[in-house]
Design a protein around this motif. Structure first.
Motif, PDB file in Angstrom:
ATOM      1  N   LEU A 283      33.269  49.933  53.401  1.00  0.00           N
ATOM      2  CA  LEU A 283      33.817  48.695  54.311  1.00  0.00           C
ATOM      3  C   LEU A 283      33.836  49.190  55.792  1.00  0.00           C
ATOM      4  O   LEU A 283      34.620  50.118  56.246  1.00  0.00           O
ATOM      5  N   THR A 284      32.785  48.651  56.524  1.00  0.00           N
ATOM      6  CA  THR A 284      32.689  48.724  57.831  1.00  0.00           C
ATOM      7  C   THR A 284      32.437  47.461  58.620  1.00  0.00           C
ATOM      8  O   THR A 284      32.208  46.391  58.063  1.00  0.00           O
ATOM      9  N   VAL A 285      32.544  47.629  59.881  1.00  0.00           N
ATOM     10  CA  VAL A 285      32.414  46.348  60.831  1.00  0.00           C
ATOM     11  C   VAL A 285      31.222  45.534  60.542  1.00  0.00           C
ATOM     12  O   VAL A 285      30.886  44.309  60.232  1.00  0.00           O
ATOM     13  N   GLU A 286      29.920  46.629  60.425  1.00  0.00           N
ATOM     14  CA  GLU A 286      28.797  45.959  60.158  1.00  0.00           C
ATOM     15  C   GLU A 286      28.486  45.449  58.984  1.00  0.00           C
ATOM     16  O   GLU A 286      28.019  44.100  58.826  1.00  0.00           O
ATOM     17  N   ASN A 287      29.020  45.989  57.920  1.00  0.00           N
ATOM     18  CA  ASN A 287      28.884  45.356  56.495  1.00  0.00           C
ATOM     19  C   ASN A 287      29.541  44.140  56.398  1.00  0.00           C
ATOM     20  O   ASN A 287      29.148  43.255  55.742  1.00  0.00           O
ATOM     21  N   LEU A 288      30.973  44.445  56.765  1.00  0.00           N
ATOM     22  CA  LEU A 288      31.911  42.888  56.422  1.00  0.00           C
ATOM     23  C   LEU A 288      31.569  41.778  57.483  1.00  0.00           C
ATOM     24  O   LEU A 288      31.380  40.682  56.701  1.00  0.00           O
ATOM     25  N   SER A 289      31.125  42.136  58.552  1.00  0.00           N
ATOM     26  CA  SER A 289      30.654  40.899  59.539  1.00  0.00           C
ATOM     27  C   SER A 289      29.329  40.429  58.863  1.00  0.00           C
ATOM     28  O   SER A 289      29.137  39.023  59.087  1.00  0.00           O
ATOM     29  N   ALA A 290      28.519  40.849  58.607  1.00  0.00           N
ATOM     30  CA  ALA A 290      27.124  40.327  58.033  1.00  0.00           C
ATOM     31  C   ALA A 290      27.493  39.807  56.632  1.00  0.00           C
ATOM     32  O   ALA A 290      26.936  38.712  56.573  1.00  0.00           O
ATOM     33  N   ALA A 291      28.199  40.028  55.881  1.00  0.00           N
ATOM     34  CA  ALA A 291      28.698  39.441  54.721  1.00  0.00           C
ATOM     35  C   ALA A 291      29.473  38.308  55.009  1.00  0.00           C
ATOM     36  O   ALA A 291      29.213  37.095  54.255  1.00  0.00           O
ATOM     37  N   LEU A 292      30.383  38.086  55.935  1.00  0.00           N
ATOM     38  CA  LEU A 292      31.031  36.933  56.262  1.00  0.00           C
ATOM     39  C   LEU A 292      30.323  36.009  56.820  1.00  0.00           C
ATOM     40  O   LEU A 292      30.130  34.805  56.589  1.00  0.00           O
ATOM     41  N   ARG A 293      29.114  36.446  57.693  1.00  0.00           N
ATOM     42  CA  ARG A 293      28.143  35.362  58.260  1.00  0.00           C
ATOM     43  C   ARG A 293      27.496  34.789  57.307  1.00  0.00           C
ATOM     44  O   ARG A 293      27.138  33.513  57.107  1.00  0.00           O
TER      45      ARG A 293
END
Length: 383
Positions: A283-293
């Protein structure tokens, strides 16, 4: 684990049910032993053998003590219980986990068992309705990790907030994980209670402060019924519990799963394999933001999720389970009686040669583990 022994004491048919697959198969690994990369049919098969024998090894002594002292039954072994003969009613969708070809005829995948509108007195507050109905083109996602207890709830909030802001979405965030941690802290020793409570309150205020900084983008809730909320939003983000996963898929929503333990990794990988969402191990900003997009913009993923959701909504899981119970009632009772007879016969034969208090369980278990005999016939490697 206790039900099978109580069924023997009462001499009644016995079924098992679980929301995740626990029956040996070569099609996929045991949900508690999901590897980072597929390891093949042999590995899949062995995970069930090892898990079942490890669990029985851990509980055998106390189980047999319970049988003798409480149920009035003789000691038994894993093999004498004939666990492989027990009819199973799996309460998940065959559209998500199709029944493997090597499952026996009394292993049923019935479809999900949903309890619709369990909170009959619940109604959304005006602020939540206003947030959902606001004239804002950004898609709404739900983010919640159930009752998971985490070491740093503020860090999870930080990651969520930054990811949401980077992804051009709005979010309804359920904070169940952090409140559980605060409750745990407040239950510690009397001398530390005041300090821990103050620390939890301060941490809780920090979380609320960061969430309230973006009222048009993030709405915080303690809890909200999934069957009401999920159809109204674009995607869901959660820990991969069997029930939450089922609710999101039924609503036809693309899903992001951040697994923490046990079967959550299994459901996360299943969702990703089917093209219904993403599974993020870290759970990182990079991983979560990419998945959200991805889940908020990929129209093909939304289409596939809607198709799967439609199939799930057509299922009649409860009715199917009831039909399976009637169909296999005699088979279930026959297994109970067969196990009783095997245990009684073995104990009668060995009772004259055993010393008082001696239990052959350890020897039987070692023999079983070497042969892998937890299902009909000898265990064989995959083709």
């Amino acid at each position: 684990m206790v039900g099978i022994h109580m069924a023997e004491a009462l001499q009644v048919p016995y079924f098992r049910s679980f929301p995740m697959p626990m029956t040996r198969t070569r099609s996929f690994p045991h949900p508690f032993a999901t590897p980072n990369h597929p390891k093949g049919r042999l590995y899949n098969d062995m995970t069930y053998v090892l898990f079942d024998h490890a669990v029985w090894r851990a509980i055998a002594s106390r189980t047999n003590s319970f049988r003798r002292s409480t149920l009035g039954l003789p000691s038994t072994t894993y093999e004498k219980l004939e666990v492989w003969k027990i009819p199973y009613l799996y309460s998940f969708s065959p559209h998500i986990v199709p029944s493997p070809l090597d499952w026996l005829d009394w292993i049923h995948c019935t479809g999900y068992w949903f309890l619709d509108n369990p909170q009959t007195g619940w109604a959304p507050d005006a602020a939540l309705k206003a947030f959902i109905e606001a004239p804002d083109s950004r898609p709404i996602v739900y983010i919640g990790f159930g009752s998971i207890i985490v070491s740093d709830p503020f860090e999870i909030i930080r990651v969520i907030v930054e990811s949401v802001l980077l992804s051009n979405v709005r979010a309804i965030v359920s904070q169940g994980w952090s409140s559980r941690l605060h409750d745990k802290k407040q239950q510690e020793g009397a001398n530390e209670a005041t300090k821990k409570e103050a620390g939890a309150k301060k941490e809780g205020n920090q979380e609320e402060d960061i969430l309230k900084k973006y009222p048009d983008t993030i709405f915080s809730v303690q809890s909200v019924p999934h069957d009401w909320l999920f159809p109204k939003i674009r995607a869901v983000v959660h820990h991969g519990g069997a029930g939450t996963t089922a609710a999101g898929l039924r609503a036809g929503r693309p899903t992001i799963i951040k697994p923490f333990f046990a079967d959550q990794f299994f459901w996360g990988e299943r969702v990703e394999e089917m093209g219904l969402g993403r599974c993020i191990k870290q759970l990182t900003v990079e991983n979560l933001s990419a998945a959200l997009r991805v889940v908020s913009t990929d129209e093909n993923m939304l289409r596939v999720a809607n198709q799967v959701g439609h199939k799930i909504r057509q299922e009649t899981g409860v009715e199917t389970a009831i039909q399976c119970i009637y169909r296999d009632l005699e088979l279930a009772k026959a297994r109970t009686m067969s196990s009783i007879q095997k245990t009684a016969k073995t104990n009668y034969v060995t009772s004259t040669s055993k010393k008082d208090g001696e239990d052959d369980q350890d020897w039987t278990l070692i023999e079983d583990a070497m042969s892998g005999s937890i299902s009909p016939g000898s265990w064989k490697p995959a083709d």
